[in-house]
Design a protein around this motif. Structure first.
Motif, mmCIF file in Angstrom:
data_model
loop_
_atom_site.group_PDB
_atom_site.id
_atom_site.type_symbol
_atom_site.label_atom_id
_atom_site.label_comp_id
_atom_site.label_asym_id
_atom_site.label_seq_id
_atom_site.Cartn_x
_atom_site.Cartn_y
_atom_site.Cartn_z
ATOM 1 N N LEU A 291 0.829 -1.214 0.000
ATOM 2 C CA LEU A 291 0.000 0.000 0.000
ATOM 3 C C LEU A 291 0.861 1.261 0.000
ATOM 4 C CD1 LEU A 291 -2.736 -1.053 2.603
ATOM 5 C CD2 LEU A 291 -3.098 -0.743 0.146
ATOM 6 N N LEU A 292 2.049 1.212 0.591
ATOM 7 C CA LEU A 292 2.919 2.382 0.713
ATOM 8 C C LEU A 292 4.043 2.361 -0.332
ATOM 9 C CD1 LEU A 292 3.199 2.509 4.608
ATOM 10 C CD2 LEU A 292 1.738 3.907 3.142
ATOM 11 N N GLY A 293 3.814 1.744 -1.471
ATOM 12 C CA GLY A 293 4.824 1.712 -2.518
ATOM 13 C C GLY A 293 5.148 3.103 -3.041
ATOM 14 N N SER A 294 6.409 3.305 -3.409
ATOM 15 C CA SER A 294 6.829 4.615 -3.903
ATOM 16 C C SER A 294 6.300 4.918 -5.287
ATOM 17 C CB SER A 294 8.369 4.704 -3.903
ATOM 18 O OG SER A 294 8.912 3.664 -4.709
ATOM 19 N N GLN A 295 6.035 3.921 -6.094
ATOM 20 C CA GLN A 295 5.513 4.114 -7.441
ATOM 21 C C GLN A 295 3.991 3.976 -7.418
ATOM 22 O OE1 GLN A 295 7.429 1.568 -10.269
ATOM 23 N NE2 GLN A 295 9.499 2.009 -9.501
ATOM 24 N N PRO A 296 3.249 4.985 -7.881
ATOM 25 C CA PRO A 296 1.779 4.927 -7.826
ATOM 26 C C PRO A 296 1.206 3.714 -8.540
ATOM 27 C CG PRO A 296 2.524 7.146 -8.319
ATOM 28 C CD PRO A 296 3.738 6.279 -8.390
#
Length: 890
Positions: A291-296
């Motif tokens: 959920l907190l990935g850097s890539q949307p």
């Protein structure tokens, strides 16, 4: 244009001018008549129809959250208030209006429900009120929960699943961006539902690409959300890249922040706190990182989180999810679910069970989406509620269920009455529950009538005297019911409810009822009448004891049943002792004797306890093949009369019955032995005991031949008596009291000699003169006591409405020509009935007293099965003289 066309244009202009003038004139007239629009709501304009209460410490954005109550019905609500200047806060006002509009038009189970909104402007200041369902901020709710327990983690998983479902709905179904998912945007209802709120920044995904030139509120008011809740593209204002990614990219980050806040217990203050994973459960850690990935484009879809996360694979989430989707389940799934639900509830937290699961079960029962099995889990979930909470949450459901036409629901309510009766107020029982429950007294199903009868003792203390009068009318009909166990329990019930009747009603009813029971064909009913007379001895005057009680009890001292004889002697001894005391007191004068009698009546013990089971249990033990001596049975009966009877579960376990083994529907009740106490899942054993049902002459009055031969094929029911040979009711009280004059010499002397000889030969063929089942044969007719037995009228033919002295005769006292019929002897009554050979052979598992059931082809069974030619319609009525027993023997 031609002159005519120009004239037409001028006419149109003239008409338009006239219309404008008329409109202005009518508008002025209207305002003169009604004043300004504001005056329609009073001098201060429109008013909020709610009272504002205590303020919560935290709310989303520029709103203030208050508790509130309705001025109309005092129901609780939540009130969100926004105040802004119309000159300097235009952006904030537009954002607040957007949040109110979005909530008002959005409907989802996991989104805050808006009731109404109101805007009020005064002196350059605008106030917006949003009235919603009663909720509280999630932050304050988490402070009241215990920390570090397994049940708490299950509850957190349930709440996070509900919020993730709401976010998935906005992103995947509506293509909307919330823009502010965090702890401050989540509220909790009274039923512990976590709901998403704070819709001020909600915007269409496509409109965000326009940036500041568009109308997306997330662009104009994104500063309201702290930076720790924003992903990188949101924080730096890269509005053009947001629509290029998935619609859930922004809110997936916020959902990850919410997970961190929930397990930490406090809001986030810095972005780097998201890296602290010590509080996150291991089963959720991988999903949390996605959920907190850097890539949307690589952020986790909330929909997949709801569907795939192993965090939600726990009993609480599975139970509530099943109840949410109950209408989609088939009957087998529902039955299996509700059968195991009470055991599942034992391992769940108390708060979700009482506040979430219990209301869901109640609603499913009211709307008939849940089977009758759900009644027991509902009461199990409500067992620890206070009376006030029970009255608010469960009582309305119970009252509505009593009006249901589903017999299985009625049976479930009656079987579990002891679990909720103490929560019901006297007014609810008397005005609502009893009126619906009373329909069970006349139900065509015997086990429903029996359960309704047994439930009366629990509710009797809560009924008024007027309702008791209605109850007595039903009991007067049940005392002549076709089911022997119901007749016996009716007599016992009367002895128990006597203490709730006023004195005049008790004295008018009890003696008539109990003396009728002494003449019943079913031995436990006679036993019940004797015990009830002793238990209610304080209601009878010495004159009644001498002239009515003792003459009625004396014939039972020669009853074929040993227990009945012993109890009859005890009853006579008790009343004789009472009369001796009264005789001694008469030496001091009538007035002194009356005063002493009144004082003794006040001190007389009143029967207490639930003794509705002793009669049928005793019958099952003595007649159904149970072990134990008669003395042992007497001890059990005495204990039951003292109020120490077994509970239904203990009673079933004592007979080897597993109450949770099988369910049944109202259309197919479980088979049971005659006289066996009814339990919802009770079934006979592989070798059912002989049925205790007996013919009319089984109690020693008459019918020795039929008793010795036995009747295989009764199905455990008494044969319907002949309605053409009633016993006259000497005092017209509806009870058929014993006539001390007519027939007092005994009916056996009038029996035809040929018929007596035939009966003797029939008895000798049944096995050495002994009765079937190893019991001794009854005495010859000439040696029997002169007691007469009144034939039981069919249940549907009862016309009396009570036991009063002015009631109609339940048994009838005249023939079809209006001539009075004198009381008949028991022999004449038995002889007037159709021969037993005319009955069909059994098709079920019940067996007759003689042991001849399905497959019996020798001995008495074969002799009884030979029957004469069937009677044709229109044939003449057979009298006692027309019955030839010789043809039955050949």
């Amino acid at each position: 244009r031609t002159p005519g066309e120009r004239h037409g244009v001028r006419n149109t202009a003239t008409n338009h001018s006239a219309l404008v003038v008329w409109s202005e004139t009518s508008r002025g007239t209207m305002f003169k008549s009604f004043g300004s629009i504001g005056n329609l709501f009073g001098s201060s304009g429109p008013q909020l129809n709610y009272d504002i209460g205590e303020q919560y410490t935290r709310a989303f954005g520029s709103w203030t959250h208050y508790r509130g109550t309705s001025k109309e019905d005092h129901s609780p609500v939540s009130i969100f208030k926004f105040v802004g200047s119309t000159d300097s806060d235009k952006a904030r006002i537009a954002t607040a209006r957007n949040g109110a509009k979005r909530l008002k038009t959005m409907r989802h189970p996991n989104i805050l429900h808006m009731k109404e909104t109101l805007e009020m402007e005064s002196g350059g200041e605008l106030t917006i009120y949003c009235v919603t369902e009663p909720v509280m901020p999630l932050e304050e709710h988490l402070k009241d929960l215990p920390t570090g327990t397994h049940q708490r983690d299950e509850y957190f998983a349930l709440g996070l699943r509900q919020v993730a479902t709401a976010v998935s709905f906005l992103s995947n179904d509506c293509k909307l961006v919330h823009g502010g998912v965090c702890m401050a945007a989540v509220v909790v209802t009274d039923r512990l539902d976590w709901k998403l709120s704070g819709f001020d920044l909600v915007s269409e995904l496509d409109s965000i690409a326009s940036g500041s030139n568009g109308e997306a509120r997330i662009v104009h008011s994104g500063f309201m959300v702290p930076d720790q809740y924003k992903p990188e593209e949101y924080r730096r204002g890269d509005w053009a890249s947001i629509p290029e990614g998935p619609p859930w990219a922004v809110d997936a980050w916020g959902l990850g922040c919410l997970i961190q806040e929930v397990y930490r217990g406090v809001p986030l203050s810095r972005t780097d706190q998201l890296r602290e994973t010590d509080h996150i459960p291991q089963v959720l850690l991988k999903d949390y990182q996605k959920l907190l990935g850097s890539q949307p484009a690589r952020r986790y879809n909330p929909k997949k989180l709801v569907e795939n996360s192993s965090l939600f694979a726990n009993k609480l989430v599975e139970t509530i999810t099943f109840l949410d989707n109950l209408t989609l389940k088939d009957s087998i799934e529902k039955e299996q679910f509700f059968r195991h639900l009470p055991r599942v509830l034992e391992g769940l937290a108390k708060a979700p069970v009482e506040k979430k699961i219990l209301p869901q079960i109640c609603e499913s029962l009211v709307f008939a989406t849940a089977p009758a099995l759900a009644v027991s889990p509902m009461l199990h979930a409500a067992r620890d509620l206070s009376d006030a909470v029970f009255a608010a949450k469960v009582t309305p459901c119970i009252v509505k269920l009593y009006t249901s036409a589903d017999k299985a629901v009625r049976v479930a309510l009656l079987e579990n009455l002891h679990k909720y009766a103490h929560h019901l107020s006297d007014k609810v029982v008397d005005e609502q529950v009893y009126n619906s429950m009373a329909t069970g007294f006349t139900d065509e199903e015997a086990f429903i009538r029996e359960l309704t009868l047994k439930s009366v003792l629990t509710l009797a203390p809560k009924l008024t005297q007027r309702t008791h009068a209605s109850l007595l009318k039903h009991l007067s009909k049940l005392q002549v019911d076709e089911e022997p166990a119901i007749r016996a329990n009716t007599t016992i019930l009367l002895g128990n409810v006597a203490r709730f009747l006023n004195e005049s009603t008790a004295k008018r009813v009890l003696l008539n009822a109990f003396t009728r029971a002494l003449r019943d064909q079913f031995p436990p009913t006679r036993m019940a009448g004797l015990m009830a007379l002793v238990a209610t001895i304080g209601y009878y005057e010495p004159g009644e004891s001498a002239t009515r009680v003792i003459p009625s009890v004396a014939p039972l001292t020669v009853d074929p049943e040993k227990d009945v004889r012993e109890q009859a002697f005890k009853c006579l001894e008790t009343f004789t002792t009472l009369l001796k005391k009264h005789s001694t007191r008469l030496e001091d004068g009538p007035e002194a004797a009356a005063a002493a009698l009144a004082a003794e009546s006040e001190k007389a013990p009143k029967v207490t306890g639930n003794v509705l089971r002793w009669a049928v249990n005793a019958a099952a033990k003595r007649i159904g093949g149970g072990g134990g001596s008669s003395s042992g049975g007497q001890e059990m009966d005495t204990a039951a009369l003292a109020g120490h009877g077994l509970k239904p579960e203990e009673e079933a376990a004592a007979r080897g019955v597993d109450m949770g083994a099988k369910a049944f529907s109202s259309a197919a009740p479980p088979p049971r032995l005659y006289g066996e106490a009814y339990t919802p899942t009770s079934t006979p054993g592989p070798s059912p005991a002989p049925s205790p049902a007996k013919p009319a002459g089984d109690n020693g009055g008459a019918g020795t031949g039929r008793r010795a031969a036995g009747v295989a094929g009764d199905g455990g029911r008494l044969p319907p008596p002949s309605p053409e040979q009633p016993i006259a009711d000497d005092d017209g009280d509806g009870w058929g009291d014993l006539d001390d004059e007519a027939g007092s010499d005994g009916g056996g002397e009038d029996e035809d000699e040929a018929e007596a000889a035939a009966r003797a030969r029939l008895a000798s063929r049944s096995g050495g003169g002994g009765a079937a089942g190893g019991r001794p044969a009854a005495a010859p007719t000439s040696q029997r006591p002169p007691a007469r037995l009144a034939p039981l009228a069919p249940r549907t033919s009862v016309s009396s409405t009570g036991w009063g002295d002015n009631d109609d005769d339940l048994f009838g006292g005249a023939d079809k020509d209006g001539r009075e019929i004198p009381p008949m002897s028991a022999v004449a009554v038995a002889a007037s009935r159709p021969p037993p050979a005319s009955r069909p052979r059994p098709t079920g598992g019940h067996v007759g007293i003689s042991g001849g059931g399905r497959g019996a082809g020798r001995g008495v069974g074969r002799q009884v099965s030979s029957k004469p030619a069937p009677m044709k319609l229109g044939a003449k009525k057979l009298n006692a003289a027309d019955i030839d027993l010789e043809s039955m023997l050949n």
